[in-house]
Motif scaffolding. Structure first.
Motif, PDB file in Angstrom:
ATOM      1  N   PRO A  82       0.146  -4.204  -6.155  1.00  0.00           N
ATOM      2  CA  PRO A  82      -0.015  -3.357  -4.972  1.00  0.00           C
ATOM      3  C   PRO A  82      -1.128  -2.323  -5.164  1.00  0.00           C
ATOM      4  CG  PRO A  82       1.836  -2.591  -6.259  1.00  0.00           C
ATOM      5  CD  PRO A  82       1.362  -3.856  -6.922  1.00  0.00           C
ATOM      6  N   HIS A  83      -1.452  -1.613  -4.078  1.00  0.00           N
ATOM      7  CA  HIS A  83      -2.477  -0.587  -4.117  1.00  0.00           C
ATOM      8  C   HIS A  83      -1.797   0.778  -3.974  1.00  0.00           C
ATOM      9  CE1 HIS A  83      -5.267  -3.896  -3.707  1.00  0.00           C
ATOM     10  NE2 HIS A  83      -4.593  -4.304  -2.655  1.00  0.00           N
ATOM     11  N   ILE A  84      -1.867   1.563  -5.035  1.00  0.00           N
ATOM     12  CA  ILE A  84      -1.186   2.872  -5.070  1.00  0.00           C
ATOM     13  C   ILE A  84      -2.229   3.936  -5.373  1.00  0.00           C
ATOM     14  CG2 ILE A  84       0.651   4.224  -6.118  1.00  0.00           C
ATOM     15  CD1 ILE A  84       1.898   1.558  -7.061  1.00  0.00           C
ATOM     16  N   ALA A  85      -2.346   4.920  -4.485  1.00  0.00           N
ATOM     17  CA  ALA A  85      -3.362   5.955  -4.677  1.00  0.00           C
ATOM     18  C   ALA A  85      -3.039   6.857  -5.859  1.00  0.00           C
ATOM     19  CB  ALA A  85      -3.495   6.792  -3.397  1.00  0.00           C
ATOM     20  N   ALA A  86      -1.785   7.289  -5.996  1.00  0.00           N
ATOM     21  CA  ALA A  86      -1.417   8.236  -7.057  1.00  0.00           C
ATOM     22  C   ALA A  86      -0.066   7.860  -7.648  1.00  0.00           C
ATOM     23  CB  ALA A  86      -1.364   9.656  -6.513  1.00  0.00           C
ATOM     24  N   VAL A  87      -0.014   7.795  -8.975  1.00  0.00           N
ATOM     25  CA  VAL A  87       1.229   7.509  -9.696  1.00  0.00           C
ATOM     26  C   VAL A  87       1.602   8.741 -10.506  1.00  0.00           C
ATOM     27  CG1 VAL A  87       2.327   6.111 -11.482  1.00  0.00           C
ATOM     28  CG2 VAL A  87       0.767   5.037  -9.843  1.00  0.00           C
ATOM     29  N   THR A  88       2.840   9.182 -10.375  1.00  0.00           N
ATOM     30  CA  THR A  88       3.350  10.275 -11.204  1.00  0.00           C
ATOM     31  C   THR A  88       4.490   9.744 -12.069  1.00  0.00           C
ATOM     32  OG1 THR A  88       5.136  11.112  -9.765  1.00  0.00           O
ATOM     33  CG2 THR A  88       2.879  11.830  -9.268  1.00  0.00           C
ATOM     34  N   VAL A  89       4.607  10.260 -13.281  1.00  0.00           N
ATOM     35  CA  VAL A  89       5.745   9.923 -14.141  1.00  0.00           C
ATOM     36  C   VAL A  89       6.224  11.207 -14.775  1.00  0.00           C
ATOM     37  CG1 VAL A  89       4.318   9.356 -16.165  1.00  0.00           C
ATOM     38  CG2 VAL A  89       6.595   8.365 -15.937  1.00  0.00           C
TER      39      VAL A  89
ATOM     40  N   ASP B 138       0.843  -1.196   0.000  1.00  0.00           N
ATOM     41  CA  ASP B 138       0.000   0.000   0.000  1.00  0.00           C
ATOM     42  C   ASP B 138       0.876   1.243   0.000  1.00  0.00           C
ATOM     43  OD1 ASP B 138      -2.898  -0.979   0.415  1.00  0.00           O
ATOM     44  OD2 ASP B 138      -1.766  -2.080   1.934  1.00  0.00           O
ATOM     45  N   LEU B 139       0.690   2.079  -1.022  1.00  0.00           N
ATOM     46  CA  LEU B 139       1.429   3.334  -1.127  1.00  0.00           C
ATOM     47  C   LEU B 139       0.459   4.475  -1.394  1.00  0.00           C
ATOM     48  CD1 LEU B 139       4.510   2.413  -3.380  1.00  0.00           C
ATOM     49  CD2 LEU B 139       4.495   2.757  -0.907  1.00  0.00           C
ATOM     50  N   ASP B 140       0.820   5.656  -0.914  1.00  0.00           N
ATOM     51  CA  ASP B 140       0.047   6.849  -1.245  1.00  0.00           C
ATOM     52  C   ASP B 140       0.491   7.421  -2.578  1.00  0.00           C
ATOM     53  OD1 ASP B 140      -1.354   6.770   1.218  1.00  0.00           O
ATOM     54  OD2 ASP B 140       0.366   7.692   2.217  1.00  0.00           O
ATOM     55  N   VAL B 141       1.806   7.486  -2.788  1.00  0.00           N
ATOM     56  CA  VAL B 141       2.347   8.094  -4.009  1.00  0.00           C
ATOM     57  C   VAL B 141       3.531   7.263  -4.510  1.00  0.00           C
ATOM     58  CG1 VAL B 141       3.432  10.131  -5.047  1.00  0.00           C
ATOM     59  CG2 VAL B 141       1.683  10.409  -3.268  1.00  0.00           C
ATOM     60  N   LEU B 142       3.516   6.954  -5.795  1.00  0.00           N
ATOM     61  CA  LEU B 142       4.675   6.364  -6.464  1.00  0.00           C
ATOM     62  C   LEU B 142       5.165   7.352  -7.504  1.00  0.00           C
ATOM     63  CD1 LEU B 142       6.620   3.992  -7.016  1.00  0.00           C
ATOM     64  CD2 LEU B 142       4.984   3.207  -8.748  1.00  0.00           C
ATOM     65  N   VAL B 143       6.412   7.790  -7.368  1.00  0.00           N
ATOM     66  CA  VAL B 143       7.042   8.706  -8.314  1.00  0.00           C
ATOM     67  C   VAL B 143       7.935   7.887  -9.229  1.00  0.00           C
ATOM     68  CG1 VAL B 143       8.594  10.680  -8.580  1.00  0.00           C
ATOM     69  CG2 VAL B 143       6.979  10.603  -6.663  1.00  0.00           C
ATOM     70  N   VAL B 144       7.625   7.884 -10.529  1.00  0.00           N
ATOM     71  CA  VAL B 144       8.402   7.141 -11.523  1.00  0.00           C
ATOM     72  C   VAL B 144       9.135   8.163 -12.391  1.00  0.00           C
ATOM     73  CG1 VAL B 144       8.313   5.455 -13.390  1.00  0.00           C
ATOM     74  CG2 VAL B 144       6.645   5.326 -11.521  1.00  0.00           C
ATOM     75  N   ASP B 145      10.454   8.142 -12.342  1.00  0.00           N
ATOM     76  CA  ASP B 145      11.215   9.132 -13.102  1.00  0.00           C
ATOM     77  C   ASP B 145      10.946   9.040 -14.592  1.00  0.00           C
ATOM     78  OD1 ASP B 145      12.318   9.721 -10.636  1.00  0.00           O
ATOM     79  OD2 ASP B 145      14.395   9.686 -11.323  1.00  0.00           O
ATOM     80  N   THR B 146      11.022   7.804 -15.162  1.00  0.00           N
ATOM     81  CA  THR B 146      10.943   7.648 -16.613  1.00  0.00           C
ATOM     82  C   THR B 146      10.019   6.503 -17.007  1.00  0.00           C
ATOM     83  OG1 THR B 146      12.910   6.241 -16.561  1.00  0.00           O
ATOM     84  CG2 THR B 146      13.240   8.570 -17.072  1.00  0.00           C
ATOM     85  N   MET B 147       9.348   6.683 -18.134  1.00  0.00           N
ATOM     86  CA  MET B 147       8.546   5.642 -18.770  1.00  0.00           C
ATOM     87  C   MET B 147       9.000   5.531 -20.214  1.00  0.00           C
ATOM     88  SD  MET B 147       4.876   7.449 -19.682  1.00  0.00           S
ATOM     89  CE  MET B 147       4.453   6.086 -20.792  1.00  0.00           C
TER      90      MET B 147
ATOM     91  N   VAL C 211       2.649  11.011   4.374  1.00  0.00           N
ATOM     92  CA  VAL C 211       2.492  10.395   3.051  1.00  0.00           C
ATOM     93  C   VAL C 211       3.511   9.274   2.853  1.00  0.00           C
ATOM     94  CG1 VAL C 211       2.749  10.792   0.569  1.00  0.00           C
ATOM     95  CG2 VAL C 211       1.445  12.402   1.962  1.00  0.00           C
ATOM     96  N   ARG C 212       2.996   8.113   2.463  1.00  0.00           N
ATOM     97  CA  ARG C 212       3.845   6.941   2.162  1.00  0.00           C
ATOM     98  C   ARG C 212       4.222   7.019   0.688  1.00  0.00           C
ATOM     99  NH1 ARG C 212       2.891   2.368   5.536  1.00  0.00           N
ATOM    100  NH2 ARG C 212       2.693   1.018   3.713  1.00  0.00           N
ATOM    101  N   LEU C 213       5.436   7.481   0.423  1.00  0.00           N
ATOM    102  CA  LEU C 213       5.884   7.801  -0.933  1.00  0.00           C
ATOM    103  C   LEU C 213       7.131   7.005  -1.274  1.00  0.00           C
ATOM    104  CD1 LEU C 213       6.152  11.319  -2.538  1.00  0.00           C
ATOM    105  CD2 LEU C 213       8.171   9.850  -2.476  1.00  0.00           C
ATOM    106  N   VAL C 214       7.182   6.529  -2.522  1.00  0.00           N
ATOM    107  CA  VAL C 214       8.362   5.850  -3.048  1.00  0.00           C
ATOM    108  C   VAL C 214       8.699   6.455  -4.402  1.00  0.00           C
ATOM    109  CG1 VAL C 214       9.252   3.669  -3.991  1.00  0.00           C
ATOM    110  CG2 VAL C 214       7.991   3.677  -1.833  1.00  0.00           C
TER     111      VAL C 214
END
Length: 443
Positions: free
Chosen positions: A307-314, A270-279, A390-393
């Motif tokens: 997993p359960h991720i509330a918000a994904v940024t790329v 479970d994550l609140d935010v996953l920050v992905v540098d590149t796609m 915030v649980r952020l990776v």
């Protein structure tokens, strides 16, 4: 007047304090503890496998054999292709390389050749021709009457061997996943064949791919494949030569089962935010690995259990994608700089070819001026009342999960996981002067 440019500039000029002065939690560099990399002698393994394959086919001497290569950024793909070409030559065959990537490379022969060149697969490097064409021939029909299209250069050859990584598929949870069968059925048909394969929707892909492979096998076109299995850090764990019966058969299923056991994943459910540098298309067919995100987002296909991720940024599109941002809809928020690099025609052609697989994934996420705005907005919108909780990776990409930046609220979970180790002291999240993502710490 270019209205689209006006809209992008308006987004860049928003200037909103999205956290109202609050600060993100500090983050810390976390690494996975890993076993030493496997030692695979590509020339020996592939050479032995191709000899066995040739013996089973009554010899390959004098036969023109196409070697199908895709568009993924597989770590050792150039070396494995070189080993395959060399082994075929040792058997007296006349190998040449063909792109086997469906509609990728902007659906142009020159674009597909350029993709191969980016991967190090060139005539100069291999000493054999690279023959790229979007022309196809009608090879036959499946038992249900679906036409099977085949690359014209492959159709004129004496057979084809495909080289690909095998791993869990990003569109479905089938037992032969993504690999040799998928490349044979979809990649070798260019945009025409890829469109036909996807026409029934992603939920039907396992059935349709199997039927296409049967036609290719029965026609004597598909001779086999060279499969690459990677570990959780993207290192080659195994290479295997698979005969035609093993493609979409028991051999490929066993390889996919091993790949699934080694597949990279986030160590948090479970994550609140996953920050992905590149796609990008060189990272995954969906731009980001859906198995890592826990998102398929395809009509008719059940979602993964986690997993359960509330918000994904790329935040960036790889140069090797050449503007193809297929899968961008898997993200919730992106910066304007990423949108400026998107080639919409290339992206939409890929989406249209993918059918239901491209329907939702081609949607544009919320676009904000800078990386800082994107991450702050994700933290504000993730459902956590207190920003410091915030649980952020943050990860480089969904293909590179060996290290990550983890916010302090997750450190108890890190401490409880023996596969993880903290590699640095916690540090504040400080964006650049223009709101760009902070540099990764180098220790």
């Amino acid at each position: 007047m270019d209205r689209s440019r006006d809209v992008l500039e308006a987004v860049r000029d928003m200037g909103v304090d999205l956290l109202d002065g609050a600060e993100l939690p500090r983050w810390v560099l976390v690494r996975r503890r890993s076993e030493p990399a496997a030692e695979v002698d590509f020339d020996a393994v592939v050479g032995s496998g191709i000899r066995d394959l040739a013996d089973g086919l009554g010899g390959l001497a004098g036969r023109r054999i196409a070697v199908g290569v895709g568009s993924r950024g597989i770590r050792d793909v150039a070396a494995v292709v070189a080993a395959t070409v060399g082994a075929l030559r040792e058997q007296g065959a006349e190998p040449f390389v063909v792109p086997a990537m469906g509609s990728h490379g902007s659906s142009h022969a020159s674009g597909q050749a350029a993709v191969l060149a980016d991967l190090g697969v060139t005539e100069e490097a291999l000493g054999v021709p690279v023959t790229a064409t979007m022309d196809t021939v009608l090879l036959g029909r499946t038992g249900s009457g679906v036409p099977v299209h085949l690359d014209a250069a492959v159709a004129a050859a004496d057979g084809v061997i495909v080289v690909n990584r095998v791993k869990p598929h990003t569109d479905f949870a089938g037992d032969f996943g993504s690999g040799l069968a998928k490349m044979a059925a979809i990649g070798l048909g260019n945009i025409t064949g890829a469109t036909v394969v996807h026409a029934d929707g992603s939920a039907e892909l396992p059935r349709v791919i199997t039927e296409f492979v049967e036609v290719l096998r029965d026609a004597g076109v598909l001779l086999g494949g060279v499969a690459i299995v990677e570990d959780s850090l993207g290192r080659t764990a195994e290479v295997a030569v698979v005969d035609a019966e093993g493609v979409a058969g028991d051999h490929e299923r066993r390889l996919v089962a091993r790949a699934r056991s080694l597949h990279g994943h986030l160590p948090f459910e479970d994550l609140d935010v996953l920050v992905v540098d590149t796609m990008g298309k060189d990272i995954s067919g969906a731009g980001m690995d859906t198995n890592v995100l826990g998102r398929f987002w395809i009509p008719g296909v059940p979602e993964p259990s986690g997993p359960h991720i509330a918000a994904v940024t790329v935040h960036r599109l790889t140069a090797a994608s050449r503007g193809n941002a297929s899968g961008i809809g898997l993200a919730d928020l992106v910066p304007a700089a990423l949108i400026a690099d998107v080639d919409l025609p290339a992206t939409y052609v890929n989406a249209l070819t993918s059918g239901t697989g491209g329907l939702r994934r081609s949607r544009l996420p919320m676009v904000l001026p800078t990386d800082r705005d994107v991450v702050h907005a994700a933290a504000r919108m993730c459902g956590r009342r207190t920003i410091r909780d915030v649980r952020l990776v943050r990860v480089v990409s969904t293909l590179h999960l060996g290290e990550m930046l983890v916010s302090e609220p997750l450190l108890d979970a890190v401490a409880a996981d023996p596969s993880l180790e903290v590699a640095d002291e916690p540090r504040p999240v400080v964006f650049g002067a223009r709101g760009e993502l902070p540099a990764w710490p180098h220790l």
